[in-house]
Motif scaffolding. Structure first.
Motif, mmCIF file in Angstrom:
data_model
loop_
_atom_site.group_PDB
_atom_site.id
_atom_site.type_symbol
_atom_site.label_atom_id
_atom_site.label_comp_id
_atom_site.label_asym_id
_atom_site.label_seq_id
_atom_site.Cartn_x
_atom_site.Cartn_y
_atom_site.Cartn_z
ATOM 1 N N ARG A 136 0.806 -1.223 0.000
ATOM 2 C CA ARG A 136 0.000 0.000 0.000
ATOM 3 C C ARG A 136 0.838 1.272 0.000
ATOM 4 N NH1 ARG A 136 -2.935 1.697 3.755
ATOM 5 N NH2 ARG A 136 -1.531 1.025 5.421
ATOM 6 N N LYS A 137 2.111 1.156 0.388
ATOM 7 C CA LYS A 137 2.940 2.343 0.588
ATOM 8 C C LYS A 137 4.119 2.341 -0.384
ATOM 9 C CE LYS A 137 1.805 2.629 5.510
ATOM 10 N NZ LYS A 137 2.335 2.673 6.900
ATOM 11 N N ALA A 138 4.525 3.541 -0.779
ATOM 12 C CA ALA A 138 5.690 3.689 -1.659
ATOM 13 C C ALA A 138 6.573 4.810 -1.144
ATOM 14 C CB ALA A 138 5.264 3.979 -3.087
ATOM 15 N N VAL A 139 7.874 4.571 -1.175
ATOM 16 C CA VAL A 139 8.865 5.556 -0.742
ATOM 17 C C VAL A 139 9.540 6.149 -1.976
ATOM 18 C CG1 VAL A 139 10.993 5.930 0.567
ATOM 19 C CG2 VAL A 139 9.258 4.331 1.424
ATOM 20 N N PHE A 140 9.619 7.471 -2.007
ATOM 21 C CA PHE A 140 10.277 8.196 -3.103
ATOM 22 C C PHE A 140 11.471 8.961 -2.513
ATOM 23 C CE2 PHE A 140 5.843 7.713 -4.098
ATOM 24 C CZ PHE A 140 5.804 7.406 -5.443
ATOM 25 N N PRO A 141 12.697 8.465 -2.685
ATOM 26 C CA PRO A 141 13.862 9.204 -2.187
ATOM 27 C C PRO A 141 14.144 10.394 -3.113
ATOM 28 C CG PRO A 141 14.315 6.845 -2.495
ATOM 29 C CD PRO A 141 13.070 7.165 -3.242
ATOM 30 N N VAL A 142 13.904 11.592 -2.635
ATOM 31 C CA VAL A 142 14.031 12.782 -3.486
ATOM 32 C C VAL A 142 14.916 13.845 -2.829
ATOM 33 C CG1 VAL A 142 11.851 12.433 -4.700
ATOM 34 C CG2 VAL A 142 11.850 13.701 -2.559
ATOM 35 N N GLY A 143 15.867 13.391 -2.014
ATOM 36 C CA GLY A 143 16.713 14.350 -1.299
ATOM 37 C C GLY A 143 18.015 14.686 -1.994
ATOM 38 N N LEU A 157 0.356 4.995 -8.394
ATOM 39 C CA LEU A 157 -1.111 4.951 -8.305
ATOM 40 C C LEU A 157 -1.679 3.845 -9.175
ATOM 41 C CD1 LEU A 157 -1.857 8.787 -8.384
ATOM 42 C CD2 LEU A 157 -2.221 7.249 -6.436
ATOM 43 N N GLU A 158 -1.136 3.684 -10.377
ATOM 44 C CA GLU A 158 -1.591 2.623 -11.276
ATOM 45 C C GLU A 158 -1.413 1.255 -10.630
ATOM 46 O OE1 GLU A 158 -0.555 0.802 -15.724
ATOM 47 O OE2 GLU A 158 0.983 1.770 -14.499
ATOM 48 N N ALA A 159 -0.361 1.119 -9.813
ATOM 49 C CA ALA A 159 -0.052 -0.162 -9.180
ATOM 50 C C ALA A 159 -0.853 -0.395 -7.901
ATOM 51 C CB ALA A 159 1.440 -0.237 -8.880
ATOM 52 N N GLY A 160 -1.713 0.548 -7.536
ATOM 53 C CA GLY A 160 -2.546 0.378 -6.353
ATOM 54 C C GLY A 160 -1.985 0.978 -5.079
ATOM 55 N N ILE A 161 -0.906 1.755 -5.182
ATOM 56 C CA ILE A 161 -0.316 2.384 -3.998
ATOM 57 C C ILE A 161 -1.276 3.451 -3.465
ATOM 58 C CG2 ILE A 161 1.592 3.768 -3.130
ATOM 59 C CD1 ILE A 161 2.327 0.850 -3.768
ATOM 60 N N GLU A 162 -1.455 3.466 -2.136
ATOM 61 C CA GLU A 162 -2.380 4.393 -1.491
ATOM 62 C C GLU A 162 -1.679 5.508 -0.725
ATOM 63 O OE1 GLU A 162 -4.713 1.970 1.072
ATOM 64 O OE2 GLU A 162 -5.300 0.571 -0.513
ATOM 65 N N HIS A 163 -0.428 5.274 -0.309
ATOM 66 C CA HIS A 163 0.264 6.227 0.567
ATOM 67 C C HIS A 163 1.652 6.510 -0.006
ATOM 68 C CE1 HIS A 163 1.355 7.325 5.027
ATOM 69 N NE2 HIS A 163 1.700 8.259 4.162
ATOM 70 N N ALA A 189 6.962 -0.281 -1.497
ATOM 71 C CA ALA A 189 7.657 -0.095 -2.765
ATOM 72 C C ALA A 189 8.621 1.072 -2.644
ATOM 73 C CB ALA A 189 6.662 0.161 -3.886
ATOM 74 N N VAL A 190 9.644 1.071 -3.494
ATOM 75 C CA VAL A 190 10.573 2.194 -3.624
ATOM 76 C C VAL A 190 10.646 2.550 -5.097
ATOM 77 C CG1 VAL A 190 12.941 3.007 -3.324
ATOM 78 C CG2 VAL A 190 11.932 1.457 -1.628
ATOM 79 N N LEU A 191 10.499 3.829 -5.407
ATOM 80 C CA LEU A 191 10.595 4.298 -6.785
ATOM 81 C C LEU A 191 11.611 5.425 -6.865
ATOM 82 C CD1 LEU A 191 7.276 3.777 -6.156
ATOM 83 C CD2 LEU A 191 7.218 4.083 -8.627
ATOM 84 N N LEU A 192 12.599 5.265 -7.732
ATOM 85 C CA LEU A 192 13.589 6.310 -7.996
ATOM 86 C C LEU A 192 13.168 7.039 -9.263
ATOM 87 C CD1 LEU A 192 16.920 4.387 -7.272
ATOM 88 C CD2 LEU A 192 15.302 5.431 -5.672
ATOM 89 N N ALA A 193 12.834 8.319 -9.124
ATOM 90 C CA ALA A 193 12.288 9.071 -10.254
ATOM 91 C C ALA A 193 13.274 9.210 -11.402
ATOM 92 C CB ALA A 193 11.821 10.451 -9.786
ATOM 93 N N ASP A 194 14.579 9.121 -11.121
ATOM 94 C CA ASP A 194 15.593 9.224 -12.177
ATOM 95 C C ASP A 194 15.430 8.128 -13.227
ATOM 96 O OD1 ASP A 194 16.694 11.372 -10.950
ATOM 97 O OD2 ASP A 194 18.576 10.406 -10.388
ATOM 98 N N ASP A 195 14.969 6.963 -12.797
ATOM 99 C CA ASP A 195 14.709 5.876 -13.734
ATOM 100 C C ASP A 195 13.296 6.058 -14.281
ATOM 101 O OD1 ASP A 195 17.090 4.385 -13.829
ATOM 102 O OD2 ASP A 195 16.647 3.446 -11.917
ATOM 103 N N PHE A 196 13.213 6.602 -15.470
ATOM 104 C CA PHE A 196 11.934 6.912 -16.109
ATOM 105 C C PHE A 196 11.511 5.688 -16.914
ATOM 106 C CE2 PHE A 196 9.680 8.978 -19.791
ATOM 107 C CZ PHE A 196 8.551 9.343 -19.085
ATOM 108 N N MET A 197 10.439 5.042 -16.473
ATOM 109 C CA MET A 197 10.023 3.760 -17.024
ATOM 110 C C MET A 197 8.783 3.943 -17.897
ATOM 111 S SD MET A 197 12.399 2.195 -15.325
ATOM 112 C CE MET A 197 12.239 0.442 -15.090
ATOM 113 N N VAL A 198 8.868 3.486 -19.131
ATOM 114 C CA VAL A 198 7.761 3.618 -20.079
ATOM 115 C C VAL A 198 7.315 2.226 -20.491
ATOM 116 C CG1 VAL A 198 7.012 4.532 -22.304
ATOM 117 C CG2 VAL A 198 8.640 5.830 -20.904
#
Length: 299
Positions: free
Chosen positions: A7-14, A48-54, A128-137
Motif C-alpha cells: 500500500r505504501k511507496a517511498v520516493f527518495p528525493v533528497g 497509483l496505477e499499481a494500487g499504492i495508497e500512501h 515499494a521504492v521508486l527512484l524518479a531518475d529511472d523513467f520507465m515507459v
C-alpha cells in the motif's frame, strides 16, 4: 497464504542533482519536466496505477517545490476557473488528503539511509521504492508489473535489466539463480562491482518491493560503496532469510539522471504524443538532414 498488500511507496528525493547544474541550483532534479510533467509526477502516477495508497517522500533542503506540486494551488485554480479553463490538467497533482507523508533526510548518506529515514511511515508493512531518475515507459507500468509478480512470489522483488558488460560497475548486480520468464531468483547482490568481477550483467534498476525487515538491517548504518549506506548491501543481508526475485521490466527505461538519457526521454515521449509527434518528427528529420550536410561540407 497471499502476501500482504503493498500500500505504501517511498520516493527518495533528497539528492542534490549536481549533474544537471545550474538548472538544479534552485529546482529539484525530480521537478525537471519530461515534455510537460515533472519526473516525480510520472513516478507517482506509476505508483497509483499499481494500487499504492500512501506516498512517502524523503526530502532534503531545497525540495519545497515537490511539496507545492502535490498541493492545491488556490490562486492558479481560481484564475483558471475564472477564465473558463478546465482543471483536468492538474488531476495528477492533487492526491487524496492524508495520502502523503514527508520525511527529512538531513544528510546525503546514500540510498539506504534515505529509505531508513522513512521507517516510521513504513511501519511493519511491505513497501515499494521508486527512484524518479529511472523513467520507465511501458504498459502496464513497471511497478504494476512488479506488484502482479509479487502476488505470486511474495517476499522481496527488484526490477532487473540487462546492461552491457562494460557498464556493470555502475550498478548493483544480481547473482542469478533459476529463471522463469521475467522472474529471476536472486542469490546474491553486489553493489558496483569492480570491472571484470560482476556475477552477471543483470542490473538492479530503481524499482523495488521490500519487506519491512530491511529497515532493521539499515538501522546498523553500515557504510558500503562510496562510503554511503547502500540499499543493495542491506538487501543482500536478507537473501537466504527471505524470498528474493528480480523482475525484468517489459518496457523501456530512460536514465534521466544522465543528460543524454533525459533528452532521449523527452524526445521519445514527444514523438509518441498525438499533439506533438508530427511536429517533433519533422523538426528532428530536418535537424538531422542539416547536421549531415554540415558533416559533408566539413569532410
Amino acid at each position: 497464504m497471499a502476501p500482504k498488500t503493498v500500500r505504501k511507496a517511498v520516493f527518495p528525493v533528497g539528492g542534490l542533482g549536481t549533474r544537471f547544474l545550474p538548472a538544479t541550483k534552485a529546482i529539484p532534479k525530480e521537478m525537471l519536466p519530461i515534455v510537460d510533467r515533472p519526473l516525480i509526477q510520472y513516478a507517482v502516477e506509476e505508483a497509483l496505477e499499481a494500487g499504492i495508497e500512501h506516498m512517502i517522500f524523503v526530502t532534503g533542503r531545497g525540495k519545497a517545490a515537490i511539496e507545492d506540486h502535490f498541493d492545491i494551488a488556490y490562486e492558479l485554480e481560481s484564475t483558471m476557473r475564472g477564465r473558463g479553463k478546465s482543471l483536468d490538467i492538474l488531476d495528477g497533482t492533487r492526491l487524496k488528503p492524508g495520502s502523503i507523508t514527508y520525511a527529512r533526510q538531513q544528510e546525503p548518506m546514500g540510498l539506504g539511509h534515505a529509505i531508513w529515514c522513512a521507517r516510521d511511515a513504513v511501519g511493519d508493512e511491505p513497501f515499494a521504492v521508486l527512484l524518479a531518475d529511472d523513467f520507465m515507459v511501458g504498459r502496464p507500468g513497471c511497478l504494476k508489473q512488479m506488484v502482479e509478480a509479487y502476488a505470486r512470489t511474495g517476499g522481496n522483488l527488484i526490477c532487473a535489466e540487462e546492461v552491457p558488460d562494460d557498464q556493470t560497475h555502475r550498478y548493483g548486480i544480481i547473482t542469478p539463480g533459476a529463471r522463469d520468464g521475467a522472474l529471476t531468483e536472486v542469490r546474491g547482490l553486489v553493489e558496483k562491482p569492480a570491472p571484470g568481477t560482476a556475477p552477471s550483467n543483470l542490473s538492479v534498476i530503481g524499482r523495488y518491493i521490500l519487506q519491512p525487515e530491511v529497515m532493521q538491517v539499515l538501522e546498523r548504518q553500515e557504510a558500503g560503496a562510496g562510503g554511503e549506506i547502500q540499499l543493495t548491501d542491506a538487501m543482500a543481508r536478507l537473501i537466504g532469510e527471505q524470498s528474493f526475485h528480480g523482475v525484468t521490466f517489459q518496457g523501456t527505461r530512460y536514465d534521466c539522471g544522465d543528460k543524454a538519457g533525459f533528452l532521449h526521454a523527452n524526445l521519445a515521449v514527444a514523438l509518441g504524443r498525438d499533439d506533438l509527434g508530427d511536429a517533433v518528427e519533422a523538426f528532428a528529420a530536418d535537424l538531422l538532414d542539416r547536421r549531415a550536410a554540415q558533416r559533408r561540407v566539413a569532410a
